[in-house]
Design a protein around this motif. Structure first.
Motif, PDB file in Angstrom:
ATOM      1  N   ARG A  32      -4.883  13.697  11.195  1.00  8.68           N
ATOM      2  CA  ARG A  32      -5.160  13.239   9.813  1.00  8.68           C
ATOM      3  C   ARG A  32      -4.405  11.946   9.523  1.00  8.68           C
ATOM      4  O   ARG A  32      -4.932  11.051   8.862  1.00  8.68           O
ATOM      5  CB  ARG A  32      -4.774  14.343   8.816  1.00  8.68           C
ATOM      6  CG  ARG A  32      -5.063  13.985   7.384  1.00  8.68           C
ATOM      7  CD  ARG A  32      -6.562  14.019   7.092  1.00  8.68           C
ATOM      8  NE  ARG A  32      -6.774  13.649   5.700  1.00  8.68           N
ATOM      9  CZ  ARG A  32      -7.606  12.703   5.300  1.00  8.68           C
ATOM     10  NH1 ARG A  32      -8.340  12.049   6.176  1.00  8.68           N
ATOM     11  NH2 ARG A  32      -7.738  12.426   4.028  1.00  8.68           N
ATOM     12  N   THR A  66       0.863  -1.176   0.000  1.00 10.52           N
ATOM     13  CA  THR A  66       0.000   0.000   0.000  1.00 10.52           C
ATOM     14  C   THR A  66       0.903   1.230   0.000  1.00 10.52           C
ATOM     15  O   THR A  66       1.941   1.234   0.658  1.00 10.52           O
ATOM     16  CB  THR A  66      -0.909  -0.002   1.247  1.00 10.52           C
ATOM     17  OG1 THR A  66      -1.664  -1.224   1.270  1.00 10.52           O
ATOM     18  CG2 THR A  66      -1.854   1.179   1.250  1.00 10.52           C
ATOM     19  N   GLU A 100      -6.315   9.107  11.004  1.00 13.59           N
ATOM     20  CA  GLU A 100      -7.514   8.834  10.195  1.00 13.59           C
ATOM     21  C   GLU A 100      -7.167   8.040   8.934  1.00 13.59           C
ATOM     22  O   GLU A 100      -7.842   7.063   8.604  1.00 13.59           O
ATOM     23  CB  GLU A 100      -8.188  10.139   9.779  1.00 13.59           C
ATOM     24  CG  GLU A 100      -8.821  10.923  10.902  1.00 13.59           C
ATOM     25  CD  GLU A 100      -9.214  12.333  10.470  1.00 13.59           C
ATOM     26  OE1 GLU A 100      -9.117  12.668   9.265  1.00 13.59           O
ATOM     27  OE2 GLU A 100      -9.616  13.127  11.347  1.00 13.59           O
ATOM     28  N   VAL A 101      -6.130   8.468   8.246  1.00 19.31           N
ATOM     29  CA  VAL A 101      -5.761   7.808   6.988  1.00 19.31           C
ATOM     30  C   VAL A 101      -5.193   6.417   7.247  1.00 19.31           C
ATOM     31  O   VAL A 101      -5.526   5.455   6.534  1.00 19.31           O
ATOM     32  CB  VAL A 101      -4.796   8.687   6.161  1.00 19.31           C
ATOM     33  CG1 VAL A 101      -4.250   7.933   4.961  1.00 19.31           C
ATOM     34  CG2 VAL A 101      -5.511   9.955   5.712  1.00 19.31           C
ATOM     35  N   GLU A 136      -5.925   4.476   9.654  1.00 21.70           N
ATOM     36  CA  GLU A 136      -7.101   3.659   9.986  1.00 21.70           C
ATOM     37  C   GLU A 136      -7.868   3.291   8.723  1.00 21.70           C
ATOM     38  O   GLU A 136      -8.248   2.132   8.539  1.00 21.70           O
ATOM     39  CB  GLU A 136      -8.004   4.429  10.956  1.00 21.70           C
ATOM     40  CG  GLU A 136      -9.234   3.659  11.400  1.00 21.70           C
ATOM     41  CD  GLU A 136      -8.931   2.525  12.352  1.00 21.70           C
ATOM     42  OE1 GLU A 136      -9.719   1.553  12.370  1.00 21.70           O
ATOM     43  OE2 GLU A 136      -7.911   2.582  13.076  1.00 21.70           O
ATOM     44  N   SER A 137      -8.086   4.250   7.842  1.00 22.22           N
ATOM     45  CA  SER A 137      -8.859   3.984   6.632  1.00 22.22           C
ATOM     46  C   SER A 137      -8.147   2.986   5.707  1.00 22.22           C
ATOM     47  O   SER A 137      -8.802   2.259   4.961  1.00 22.22           O
ATOM     48  CB  SER A 137      -9.151   5.275   5.864  1.00 22.22           C
ATOM     49  OG  SER A 137      -7.998   5.758   5.200  1.00 22.22           O
ATOM     50  N   LEU A 138      -6.824   2.935   5.773  1.00 14.57           N
ATOM     51  CA  LEU A 138      -6.065   1.988   4.975  1.00 14.57           C
ATOM     52  C   LEU A 138      -5.917   0.623   5.644  1.00 14.57           C
ATOM     53  O   LEU A 138      -5.332  -0.288   5.088  1.00 14.57           O
ATOM     54  CB  LEU A 138      -4.662   2.567   4.675  1.00 14.57           C
ATOM     55  CG  LEU A 138      -4.631   3.788   3.750  1.00 14.57           C
ATOM     56  CD1 LEU A 138      -3.229   4.381   3.704  1.00 14.57           C
ATOM     57  CD2 LEU A 138      -5.130   3.426   2.344  1.00 14.57           C
ATOM     58  N   GLY A 139      -6.442   0.512   6.856  1.00 18.80           N
ATOM     59  CA  GLY A 139      -6.396  -0.758   7.575  1.00 18.80           C
ATOM     60  C   GLY A 139      -5.155  -0.986   8.395  1.00 18.80           C
ATOM     61  O   GLY A 139      -4.840  -2.109   8.789  1.00 18.80           O
ATOM     62  N   ALA A 141      -3.598   6.631  -0.992  1.00 17.06           N
ATOM     63  CA  ALA A 141      -4.148   7.768  -0.245  1.00 17.06           C
ATOM     64  C   ALA A 141      -3.095   8.864  -0.212  1.00 17.06           C
ATOM     65  O   ALA A 141      -1.898   8.587  -0.298  1.00 17.06           O
ATOM     66  CB  ALA A 141      -4.520   7.350   1.181  1.00 17.06           C
TER      67      ALA A 141
END
Length: 182
Positions: free
Chosen positions: A172, A108, A175-176, A178-181, A158
């Motif tokens: 931020r 990623t 947040e990012v 977390e959103s990427l796992g 991202a």
């Protein structure tokens, strides 16, 4: 291999170190490509200056291949993945990504950007030997963008735009991640 790999790319002074600290707080192992170059500078008995770091990075790539910096970290990455997710901080070149993906196919990518003026100011107060003055910043900018940093950033899953405070970047980042796992 149980962990996953997150590659963090962005220009000098964009906030990669702050994001890396947030990754560590989340239990990730952070491995820095810049540390590989700084280690080579020390092994050559050179002072950590903008000129020495830049010349060393260039000579490593010229003599040992464009992907040498990531190649030197591969064993460490694979070991770390046995225990945790890994963030690779500071990838600069598409060749480094290609080499990494030959060993670890599921990668990623997270990019971070900030204005040139902001980055220049942040670097002048950071205190690393490689940062130097505004002339050194300009040289480093040309060198690192010429390596294909824009190509890597375009591959990002991202992007974080660092245009606020340190606290905002930290929030931020969480947040990012977390959103990427991660």
């Amino acid at each position: 291999m149980t962990g996953r790999v997150l590659v963090l790319c962005g220009p000098p002074g964009s906030g990669k170190g702050v994001i890396s600290k947030r990754a560590v707080a989340r239990g990730m192992v952070v491995l820095s490509l810049g540390d590989v170059v700084r280690s080579e500078v020390a092994a050559r008995g050179l002072e950590e200056s903008p000129e020495n770091v830049g010349k060393t990075a260039l000579s490593m790539r010229e003599k040992q291949g464009e992907d040498i910096v990531v190649v030197r970290l591969l064993d460490t990455i694979e070991e770390a993945l046995e225990e945790a997710d890994v963030l690779i901080d500071g990838m600069r070149q598409p060749e480094e990504m290609e080499s990494l993906k030959q060993h670890i196919p599921n990668v990623t990518v997270l990019a971070v950007s900030a204005s040139e003026d902001s980055r220049s100011g942040w670097l002048s107060s950071r205190g690393r030997g490689e940062d130097g003055d505004i002339g050194d910043f300009s040289d480093r900018e040309r060198r690192e963008w010429a390596w294909g940093l824009d190509v890597l950033m375009a591959q990002a899953d991202a992007v974080i735009v660092n245009d606020g405070s340190l606290e905002q970047l930290s929030a931020r980042s969480d947040e990012v991640l977390e959103s990427l796992g991660f």
